[in-house]
Design a protein around this motif. Sequence first.
Motif, mmCIF file in Angstrom:
data_model
loop_
_atom_site.group_PDB
_atom_site.id
_atom_site.type_symbol
_atom_site.label_atom_id
_atom_site.label_comp_id
_atom_site.label_asym_id
_atom_site.label_seq_id
_atom_site.Cartn_x
_atom_site.Cartn_y
_atom_site.Cartn_z
ATOM 1 N N SER A 172 0.820 -1.211 0.000
ATOM 2 C CA SER A 172 0.000 0.000 0.000
ATOM 3 C C SER A 172 0.852 1.258 0.000
ATOM 4 C CB SER A 172 -0.949 -0.003 1.202
ATOM 5 O OG SER A 172 -0.237 0.281 2.380
ATOM 6 N N MET A 173 2.100 1.153 0.497
ATOM 7 C CA MET A 173 2.936 2.346 0.536
ATOM 8 C C MET A 173 3.866 2.458 -0.670
ATOM 9 S SD MET A 173 3.966 2.776 4.521
ATOM 10 C CE MET A 173 5.206 1.513 4.438
ATOM 11 N N SER A 174 3.877 1.424 -1.519
ATOM 12 C CA SER A 174 4.865 1.390 -2.590
ATOM 13 C C SER A 174 4.301 1.927 -3.910
ATOM 14 C CB SER A 174 5.321 -0.051 -2.809
ATOM 15 O OG SER A 174 4.251 -0.783 -3.362
ATOM 16 N N LYS A 175 5.179 1.977 -4.899
ATOM 17 C CA LYS A 175 4.793 2.344 -6.260
ATOM 18 C C LYS A 175 3.716 1.388 -6.777
ATOM 19 C CE LYS A 175 7.047 3.050 -10.746
ATOM 20 N NZ LYS A 175 8.311 3.191 -11.462
ATOM 21 N N LEU A 176 3.858 0.106 -6.394
ATOM 22 C CA LEU A 176 2.891 -0.914 -6.802
ATOM 23 C C LEU A 176 1.484 -0.558 -6.315
ATOM 24 C CD1 LEU A 176 2.662 -3.746 -8.105
ATOM 25 C CD2 LEU A 176 3.057 -4.717 -5.845
ATOM 26 N N GLY A 177 1.379 -0.194 -5.020
ATOM 27 C CA GLY A 177 0.081 0.160 -4.464
ATOM 28 C C GLY A 177 -0.475 1.424 -5.100
ATOM 29 N N PHE A 178 0.416 2.371 -5.352
ATOM 30 C CA PHE A 178 0.024 3.628 -6.000
ATOM 31 C C PHE A 178 -0.565 3.331 -7.380
ATOM 32 C CE2 PHE A 178 0.949 7.731 -8.110
ATOM 33 C CZ PHE A 178 0.506 8.610 -7.134
ATOM 34 N N GLY A 179 0.107 2.432 -8.109
ATOM 35 C CA GLY A 179 -0.376 2.056 -9.435
ATOM 36 C C GLY A 179 -1.718 1.350 -9.365
ATOM 37 N N MET A 180 -1.878 0.445 -8.381
ATOM 38 C CA MET A 180 -3.162 -0.245 -8.241
ATOM 39 C C MET A 180 -4.277 0.754 -7.978
ATOM 40 S SD MET A 180 -2.244 -3.525 -5.911
ATOM 41 C CE MET A 180 -0.890 -4.599 -6.354
ATOM 42 N N SER A 181 -3.969 1.740 -7.152
ATOM 43 C CA SER A 181 -4.966 2.764 -6.861
ATOM 44 C C SER A 181 -5.339 3.536 -8.127
ATOM 45 C CB SER A 181 -4.423 3.700 -5.783
ATOM 46 O OG SER A 181 -5.401 4.606 -5.397
ATOM 47 N N CYS A 182 -4.344 3.802 -8.978
ATOM 48 C CA CYS A 182 -4.612 4.464 -10.259
ATOM 49 C C CYS A 182 -5.566 3.613 -11.097
ATOM 50 C CB CYS A 182 -3.323 4.671 -11.050
ATOM 51 S SG CYS A 182 -2.250 5.951 -10.407
ATOM 52 N N ILE A 183 -5.296 2.293 -11.132
ATOM 53 C CA ILE A 183 -6.121 1.389 -11.931
ATOM 54 C C ILE A 183 -7.555 1.389 -11.415
ATOM 55 C CG2 ILE A 183 -6.511 -1.042 -12.485
ATOM 56 C CD1 ILE A 183 -3.461 -1.359 -12.563
ATOM 57 N N MET A 184 -7.692 1.365 -10.082
ATOM 58 C CA MET A 184 -9.037 1.349 -9.511
ATOM 59 C C MET A 184 -9.799 2.612 -9.892
ATOM 60 S SD MET A 184 -10.247 1.458 -5.578
ATOM 61 C CE MET A 184 -9.871 3.204 -5.523
ATOM 62 N N GLN A 185 -9.110 3.750 -9.860
ATOM 63 C CA GLN A 185 -9.803 5.008 -10.095
ATOM 64 C C GLN A 185 -10.094 5.252 -11.567
ATOM 65 O OE1 GLN A 185 -8.165 8.408 -7.800
ATOM 66 N NE2 GLN A 185 -6.918 6.851 -6.851
ATOM 67 N N ASN A 186 -9.180 4.885 -12.437
ATOM 68 C CA ASN A 186 -9.383 5.177 -13.847
ATOM 69 C C ASN A 186 -8.376 4.393 -14.679
ATOM 70 O OD1 ASN A 186 -9.696 6.279 -16.402
ATOM 71 N ND2 ASN A 186 -10.156 8.307 -15.589
ATOM 72 N N GLU A 187 -8.804 3.243 -15.166
ATOM 73 C CA GLU A 187 -7.849 2.368 -15.843
ATOM 74 C C GLU A 187 -7.384 2.945 -17.181
ATOM 75 O OE1 GLU A 187 -8.893 -1.727 -15.515
ATOM 76 O OE2 GLU A 187 -7.399 -2.323 -16.988
ATOM 77 N N THR A 188 -8.283 3.615 -17.896
ATOM 78 C CA THR A 188 -7.906 4.229 -19.176
ATOM 79 C C THR A 188 -6.786 5.239 -18.966
ATOM 80 O OG1 THR A 188 -10.245 4.110 -19.686
ATOM 81 C CG2 THR A 188 -8.862 5.303 -21.231
ATOM 82 N N ALA A 189 -6.984 6.095 -17.972
ATOM 83 C CA ALA A 189 -5.976 7.116 -17.705
ATOM 84 C C ALA A 189 -4.680 6.479 -17.236
ATOM 85 C CB ALA A 189 -6.497 8.098 -16.663
ATOM 86 N N ALA A 190 -4.789 5.395 -16.451
ATOM 87 C CA ALA A 190 -3.595 4.719 -15.947
ATOM 88 C C ALA A 190 -2.749 4.208 -17.113
ATOM 89 C CB ALA A 190 -3.990 3.567 -15.027
ATOM 90 N N ASN A 191 -3.419 3.601 -18.090
ATOM 91 C CA ASN A 191 -2.731 3.125 -19.280
ATOM 92 C C ASN A 191 -2.063 4.271 -20.011
ATOM 93 O OD1 ASN A 191 -2.286 0.760 -20.797
ATOM 94 N ND2 ASN A 191 -4.423 0.220 -20.467
ATOM 95 N N MET A 192 -2.771 5.383 -20.079
ATOM 96 C CA MET A 192 -2.310 6.511 -20.883
ATOM 97 C C MET A 192 -1.099 7.201 -20.273
ATOM 98 S SD MET A 192 -2.977 7.735 -23.721
ATOM 99 C CE MET A 192 -4.510 6.887 -23.981
#
Lengths: 311, 249
Positions: A172-192
């Motif tokens: 939850s504190m790492s880049k991995l968790g940050f990325g997962m949170s991005c995916i949860m909020q907006n996967e299209t934007a995360a990809n972009m």
Amino acid sequence: MTRANLILLALIACIAALPLFGGAYTLRLGTIACMYAIMALSWNVVGGFAGYPSFATAAFFGLGAYIGGVLLARGMPLAAAIPIAGVGSFLVAGLLGAALLRLRGHYFAIASLSLIEVFRELVNNATDLTGGGMGLNIPLAASAGVMADATFFFYLMWGVLLVTAVAVIAVSMSKLGFGMSCIMQNETAANMVGLNTTLYKSIAFGLSACFVGAAGGVYAAWVHYIDPSDVFDILYSVKPIVMALIGGLGSPLGVTIGAFVYLGLEEVVWRNYIQIHSGVLGVLIVLLLLFLPHGLTSLRGWRLWGRAKNV
Amino acid sequence: MSEILQLQSVSRRFGGLQALRDVSLTVNKGEVIGLIGPNGAGKTTLVNVVTAVTPATAGTVKFDGQDITRVKTYRSARLGLSRTFQIVQPFAQFSALDNVAAAALFSQPGESLKAAREEARRHLAFVGLEAQSGQQAATLTLAMRKRLELAKALAMRPKLLFLDEVNAGLNSAEVERATALIHQLAADGITIVMIEHLMKVVLNVCSRIVVLHNGQLIADGQPRDVMTNPAVIEAYLGQQYAQRIGAHG
């Protein structure tokens, strides 16, 4: 580290003192409490962090139980069998995730649900390896009495819980968790923005299976006998979701508390309403979700803490 | 001038709908291009094809000499191809700062979260959102969210930037502010392709205009030439009007 995560670690440390206070029944409850907490924390990685409602918990619990069980039955020591159950579940889930996680929402939920059925049928049909529908006997570890056994398996499950909690907090504190949170909020934007969403989702799915698989391995050693309908029970998939919803989606502390509260409800209701316990439990869960849709961690005191932390 | 983006006979079909038909286009380094066309002409599809959100069904897309026709979206983002969305796509629960930090973090391999946040602060200041850096993205006004999109796109250190209607839905003061930002980016040497409906903005910032109509490229050239091109007038205003202008002019 946030306050909530510190409280979570403190809470888990307190649970370690349980053998000082209770008998075999308390220890049995404590072991199940740890197992539920592992499931809830694991589900939270894929369901809470990455936002993919997985119903595959039971599939990987069963897979871990059978990997652990088969290895133990062939004489492998516990210290090797449990980690292999965890790592094996991680790899299988990661590979399946790369395919399954192309689906979203309800479609993903149904696909993950089907994994339970697929694994159960595989185990049912691999009679030579797993005993099929006859179940699998796991030899007793050199036993030093009922209490010593209960204490040993309690601490084993507790150890897996501790590792799970530390891993989940680290994620939850790492880049991995940050990325997962991005995916949860907006996967299209995360990809972009250059996030490899397939990789991140697969890792999330793998992590959600890893510790559940290890817990399955411990469970197999603990109960000495497993069969497909026992460990591939769909309730193992549903319960972690209910726990997470009771406690508060996304928060490691919340889902752990949710797991304990759920176990408490289950025990109390089962003891007092043996005839209609499922019904009463269902009503209680519905009421909790209706009046606390964001879980116990959304209660007032918690919210104030949350605010203070974010300012 | 060297080419940065090259589209060769690109087509995209959605079932029975031919959204792009045989489009060939070259973008040179440092250019600011206006991509215009009536609604449904295929402008956003063109951006989606280049960024492989919906890959081309025929033809090739080359970016910086590399074939990216079927390259995954996240990879082309890392190559320096970034875009903003017509319908803004923030990470709604993140603060403005973390939105931009995410862009910096994932587009540059090896970047740490701390360094990404530092960099994000600079980009937020550039678009004038430093006061809102702690605010949740969902609570920002539309104009601010559009600028947040821009900050996110910039945090990816783009070589080529697609701006998909950054001015749609903004009032005239906000448009002026956004236009000034675009001018500044162009001055910094970033190649820009902007989809834009406001001709005032297009004529103000673009050195070249490309017109799409029904998925086909119908004009490509200097703003003045394109504006008087009969095919363009017909696409926008209909055949009758184009003939009337033709008769008068």
